[in-house]
Motif scaffolding. Structure first.
Motif, PDB file in Angstrom:
ATOM      1  N   ASP A   1      -9.959  -0.004  -8.534  1.00  0.00           N
ATOM      2  CA  ASP A   1     -10.253   1.386  -8.682  1.00  0.00           C
ATOM      3  C   ASP A   1     -10.553   1.934  -7.151  1.00  0.00           C
ATOM      4  OD1 ASP A   1      -9.447   2.204 -11.431  1.00  0.00           O
ATOM      5  OD2 ASP A   1     -11.600   1.145 -11.768  1.00  0.00           O
TER       6      ASP A   1
ATOM      7  N   GLN B   1      -2.529  -0.813  -3.225  1.00  0.00           N
ATOM      8  CA  GLN B   1      -2.709   0.170  -4.382  1.00  0.00           C
ATOM      9  C   GLN B   1      -3.765   0.184  -5.185  1.00  0.00           C
ATOM     10  OE1 GLN B   1       1.310   2.485  -5.275  1.00  0.00           O
ATOM     11  NE2 GLN B   1       1.014   0.823  -6.535  1.00  0.00           N
ATOM     12  N   THR B   2      -4.283   1.409  -5.485  1.00  0.00           N
ATOM     13  CA  THR B   2      -5.436   1.324  -6.271  1.00  0.00           C
ATOM     14  C   THR B   2      -4.857   1.780  -7.913  1.00  0.00           C
ATOM     15  OG1 THR B   2      -5.531   3.876  -6.205  1.00  0.00           O
ATOM     16  CG2 THR B   2      -7.126   2.592  -4.903  1.00  0.00           C
TER      17      THR B   2
ATOM     18  N   GLU C   1      -5.398   4.146  -9.468  1.00  0.00           N
ATOM     19  CA  GLU C   1      -4.672   5.477  -9.835  1.00  0.00           C
ATOM     20  C   GLU C   1      -3.333   5.800  -8.853  1.00  0.00           C
ATOM     21  OE1 GLU C   1      -6.170   9.966  -8.415  1.00  0.00           O
ATOM     22  OE2 GLU C   1      -7.703   8.097  -8.167  1.00  0.00           O
ATOM     23  N   GLN C   2      -3.289   5.153  -7.946  1.00  0.00           N
ATOM     24  CA  GLN C   2      -1.956   5.291  -6.981  1.00  0.00           C
ATOM     25  C   GLN C   2      -0.982   4.584  -7.490  1.00  0.00           C
ATOM     26  OE1 GLN C   2      -3.567   3.231  -3.607  1.00  0.00           O
ATOM     27  NE2 GLN C   2      -3.642   5.225  -2.475  1.00  0.00           N
TER      28      GLN C   2
ATOM     29  N   SER D   1       0.708  -1.285  -0.028  1.00  0.00           N
ATOM     30  CA  SER D   1      -0.174  -0.054  -0.064  1.00  0.00           C
ATOM     31  C   SER D   1       0.990   1.233   0.010  1.00  0.00           C
ATOM     32  CB  SER D   1      -0.738   0.017   1.038  1.00  0.00           C
ATOM     33  OG  SER D   1      -0.203  -0.313   2.275  1.00  0.00           O
ATOM     34  N   ARG D   2       2.211   1.011   0.394  1.00  0.00           N
ATOM     35  CA  ARG D   2       3.019   2.415   0.432  1.00  0.00           C
ATOM     36  C   ARG D   2       4.561   1.992   0.226  1.00  0.00           C
ATOM     37  NH1 ARG D   2       5.915   6.251   3.530  1.00  0.00           N
ATOM     38  NH2 ARG D   2       6.464   4.867   5.454  1.00  0.00           N
TER      39      ARG D   2
ATOM     40  N   PRO E   1     -10.359   2.402  -3.094  1.00  0.00           N
ATOM     41  CA  PRO E   1      -9.598   2.149  -2.166  1.00  0.00           C
ATOM     42  C   PRO E   1      -9.602   1.177  -1.246  1.00  0.00           C
ATOM     43  CG  PRO E   1     -10.525   4.433  -2.021  1.00  0.00           C
ATOM     44  CD  PRO E   1     -11.331   3.760  -2.968  1.00  0.00           C
ATOM     45  N   HIS E   2      -8.386   0.678  -0.779  1.00  0.00           N
ATOM     46  CA  HIS E   2      -8.047  -0.536   0.018  1.00  0.00           C
ATOM     47  C   HIS E   2      -7.155  -0.258   1.110  1.00  0.00           C
ATOM     48  CE1 HIS E   2      -7.225  -4.685   1.298  1.00  0.00           C
ATOM     49  NE2 HIS E   2      -8.364  -5.163   0.508  1.00  0.00           N
ATOM     50  N   PRO E   3      -7.190  -0.512   2.311  1.00  0.00           N
ATOM     51  CA  PRO E   3      -6.230  -0.416   3.351  1.00  0.00           C
ATOM     52  C   PRO E   3      -5.133  -1.180   3.254  1.00  0.00           C
ATOM     53  CG  PRO E   3      -8.033  -1.894   4.223  1.00  0.00           C
ATOM     54  CD  PRO E   3      -8.534  -1.414   2.872  1.00  0.00           C
TER      55      PRO E   3
END
Length: 247
Positions: A184, A191-192, A194-195, A161-162, A186-188
């Motif tokens: 597409d 990544q989406t 877009e991200q 996610s990061r 968001p998910h905790p």
């Protein structure tokens, strides 16, 4: 969970496009007649048969979630064929999960039948496989530390996610970037799309492939959308995808 998803009748799960039939993410890295697998998914046996994999030099793990380790027991035929243990490489946290989940492999107790034979190696920094340096890329999967890997011109980053800023230099000048883009919405822990595109824009790889794709993203339509958005070098990965990179 793989696509089709159990009990789902959405249009992607009912799709006749073979690209929409997705097993859990795993990668085979080969050089001449030597082979390393990244993650042993629950689909590992099927994936190995599909690729005609007859020998295995090592396994590298990104993290210890079920969809990335539960095919571990299926390495036994390689032990029998090669008459040797298979080296495995993982972080301290992932090795602990493997030891807990597959206690019978690591507890040293006599076994009446075959069990996987492995030689564990804790990843604490770069290591070498296939005559090539492997550089671990620390990332975050929600609150779980995970690893991606840089192998020559390839960077592989599933399930995150990061990416901490300190890991970004490891992704410079990438030829082939494979990265998480679940959907597409968001998910905790993922990544989406877009991200993922924001990261592609920053890193500027020659090509990028999105992986760990949910049934929210139809293959053909999503690739067409990426083209319209100005990303002709970005596509969804698919089962059986192969490419060559510089070592």
């Amino acid at each position: 969970m793989g696509v089709p998803s159990l009990g789902c009748h959405c249009r992607v799960c009912r799709s006749q496009d073979p690209h929409d039939n997705r097993t859990r993410p795993s990668v085979l890295v080969s050089r001449e007649d030597h082979h390393v697998v990244i993650d042993t998914t629950p689909d590992f046996r099927f994936q190995a048969l599909r690729q005609g994999l007859e020998s295995l030099d090592a396994i590298v793990f990104t993290h210890g979630h079920a969809d990335h380790i539960l095919g571990f027991d299926d390495i036994r035929p390689f032990n029998l064929r090669q008459k040797s243990a298979v080296p495995i490489y993982a972080s301290k946290e992932t090795l602990a999960i493997l030891r807990r989940t597959f206690a019978y492999v690591f507890d040293g107790k006599p076994a009446l039948s075959t069990i996987p034979e492995v030689t564990p190696h804790e990843i604490e920094g770069p290591f070498e496989l296939l005559g090539t340096p492997w550089k671990p890329i620390p990332a975050e999967h929600g609150d779980m530390p995970v690893l991606g890997f840089r192998v020559g011109g390839l960077a592989y980053l599933t399930d995150f996610s990061r990416i901490p800023e300190a890991s970004m230099p490891l992704l410079a000048s990438t030829e082939e970037l494979v990265l998480d883009a679940l959907r597409d919405a968001p998910h905790p822990m993922h990544q989406t799309v877009e991200q993922a595109l924001e990261l592609v824009t920053r890193l500027r790889p020659r090509r990028a492939w999105f992986t760990h794709i949910a049934h929210d993203l139809p293959h053909r339509e999503t690739n067409e959308r990426l083209m319209r958005l100005g990303f002709p070098h970005v596509q969804l990965a698919y089962d059986g995808l192969s490419f060559e990179v510089a070592a």
